[in-house]
Motif scaffolding. Structure first.
Motif, mmCIF file in Angstrom:
data_model
loop_
_atom_site.group_PDB
_atom_site.id
_atom_site.type_symbol
_atom_site.label_atom_id
_atom_site.label_comp_id
_atom_site.label_asym_id
_atom_site.label_seq_id
_atom_site.Cartn_x
_atom_site.Cartn_y
_atom_site.Cartn_z
ATOM 1 N N GLN A 200 0.830 -1.186 0.000
ATOM 2 C CA GLN A 200 0.000 0.000 0.000
ATOM 3 C C GLN A 200 0.875 1.249 0.000
ATOM 4 O O GLN A 200 1.907 1.315 0.650
ATOM 5 C CB GLN A 200 -0.916 0.006 1.211
ATOM 6 N N HIS A 201 0.446 2.223 -0.763
ATOM 7 C CA HIS A 201 1.179 3.475 -0.903
ATOM 8 C C HIS A 201 0.360 4.597 -0.278
ATOM 9 O O HIS A 201 -0.850 4.604 -0.362
ATOM 10 C CB HIS A 201 1.413 3.779 -2.384
ATOM 11 N N THR A 202 1.034 5.542 0.305
ATOM 12 C CA THR A 202 0.330 6.678 0.899
ATOM 13 C C THR A 202 0.466 7.928 0.045
ATOM 14 O O THR A 202 -0.246 8.887 0.261
ATOM 15 C CB THR A 202 0.846 6.968 2.318
ATOM 16 N N GLU A 203 1.388 7.898 -0.932
ATOM 17 C CA GLU A 203 1.582 9.033 -1.834
ATOM 18 C C GLU A 203 1.527 8.542 -3.271
ATOM 19 O O GLU A 203 1.953 7.434 -3.579
ATOM 20 C CB GLU A 203 2.937 9.696 -1.581
ATOM 21 N N CYS A 204 1.018 9.389 -4.146
ATOM 22 C CA CYS A 204 0.927 9.068 -5.567
ATOM 23 C C CYS A 204 2.329 8.892 -6.145
ATOM 24 O O CYS A 204 3.218 9.710 -5.900
ATOM 25 C CB CYS A 204 0.186 10.182 -6.310
ATOM 26 N N ALA A 205 2.515 7.819 -6.910
ATOM 27 C CA ALA A 205 3.819 7.531 -7.507
ATOM 28 C C ALA A 205 4.207 8.564 -8.568
ATOM 29 O O ALA A 205 5.385 8.709 -8.876
ATOM 30 C CB ALA A 205 3.802 6.136 -8.125
ATOM 31 N N THR A 206 3.242 9.284 -9.120
ATOM 32 C CA THR A 206 3.535 10.258 -10.160
ATOM 33 C C THR A 206 3.742 11.662 -9.598
ATOM 34 O O THR A 206 4.765 12.286 -9.833
ATOM 35 C CB THR A 206 2.402 10.299 -11.203
ATOM 36 N N CYS A 207 2.758 12.149 -8.851
ATOM 37 C CA CYS A 207 2.816 13.559 -8.420
ATOM 38 C C CYS A 207 3.187 13.743 -6.948
ATOM 39 O O CYS A 207 3.494 14.847 -6.523
ATOM 40 C CB CYS A 207 1.485 14.251 -8.709
ATOM 41 N N GLY A 208 3.144 12.676 -6.169
ATOM 42 C CA GLY A 208 3.536 12.764 -4.767
ATOM 43 C C GLY A 208 2.459 13.235 -3.811
ATOM 44 O O GLY A 208 2.706 13.366 -2.614
ATOM 45 N N ARG A 209 1.249 13.484 -4.332
ATOM 46 C CA ARG A 209 0.168 13.920 -3.432
ATOM 47 C C ARG A 209 -0.266 12.772 -2.527
ATOM 48 O O ARG A 209 -0.136 11.601 -2.873
ATOM 49 C CB ARG A 209 -1.036 14.391 -4.237
ATOM 50 N N ILE B 7 -4.956 4.113 -2.985
ATOM 51 C CA ILE B 7 -3.891 3.627 -2.103
ATOM 52 C C ILE B 7 -3.401 2.268 -2.581
ATOM 53 O O ILE B 7 -2.197 2.005 -2.633
ATOM 54 C CB ILE B 7 -4.373 3.579 -0.643
ATOM 55 N N GLU B 8 -4.327 1.396 -2.978
ATOM 56 C CA GLU B 8 -3.952 0.069 -3.480
ATOM 57 C C GLU B 8 -3.183 0.161 -4.797
ATOM 58 O O GLU B 8 -2.237 -0.588 -5.020
ATOM 59 C CB GLU B 8 -5.192 -0.794 -3.654
ATOM 60 N N ARG B 9 -3.593 1.090 -5.681
ATOM 61 C CA ARG B 9 -2.943 1.246 -6.986
ATOM 62 C C ARG B 9 -1.611 1.979 -6.881
ATOM 63 O O ARG B 9 -0.709 1.750 -7.676
ATOM 64 C CB ARG B 9 -3.833 2.029 -7.948
ATOM 65 N N GLY B 10 -1.547 2.923 -5.956
ATOM 66 C CA GLY B 10 -0.344 3.741 -5.832
ATOM 67 C C GLY B 10 -0.402 5.011 -6.662
ATOM 68 O O GLY B 10 0.584 5.726 -6.782
ATOM 69 N N TYR B 11 -1.555 5.283 -7.255
ATOM 70 C CA TYR B 11 -1.770 6.467 -8.093
ATOM 71 C C TYR B 11 -3.115 7.092 -7.737
ATOM 72 O O TYR B 11 -4.077 6.366 -7.481
ATOM 73 C CB TYR B 11 -1.845 6.102 -9.578
ATOM 74 N N GLY B 12 -3.187 8.421 -7.795
ATOM 75 C CA GLY B 12 -4.469 9.100 -7.690
ATOM 76 C C GLY B 12 -5.250 8.884 -8.973
ATOM 77 O O GLY B 12 -4.692 8.402 -9.976
ATOM 78 N N PRO B 13 -6.541 9.233 -9.007
ATOM 79 C CA PRO B 13 -7.364 8.945 -10.185
ATOM 80 C C PRO B 13 -6.887 9.623 -11.470
ATOM 81 O O PRO B 13 -6.887 9.003 -12.535
ATOM 82 C CB PRO B 13 -8.754 9.420 -9.794
#
Length: 55
Positions: free
Chosen positions: A2-11, A19-25
């Motif tokens: 699980q990720h707490t920050e977006c892998a692309t933008c860091g938000r 959270i499961e994907r690691g990316y915001g929508p």
């Protein structure tokens, strides 16, 4: 994982799915498009193949 920050933008990710994907929508859609574009560039059509055979 699980990720707490977006892998692309860091938000900070808030949604369970994000959270499961690691990316915001928004970044996830951009990521999917980039992956699809990458594979499209490497894909031959039947016409490409036939042109190569004719040469």
């Amino acid at each position: 994982m699980q990720h707490t920050e977006c892998a692309t933008c860091g938000r900070k990710l808030k949604d369970k799915k994000s959270i499961e994907r690691g990316y915001g929508p928004v970044c996830y859609e951009k990521h999917l498009k980039a992956v699809a574009d990458k594979y499209k560039k490497n894909q031959l059509t039947i016409y490409d193949f036939l042109e190569e055979e004719a040469v």
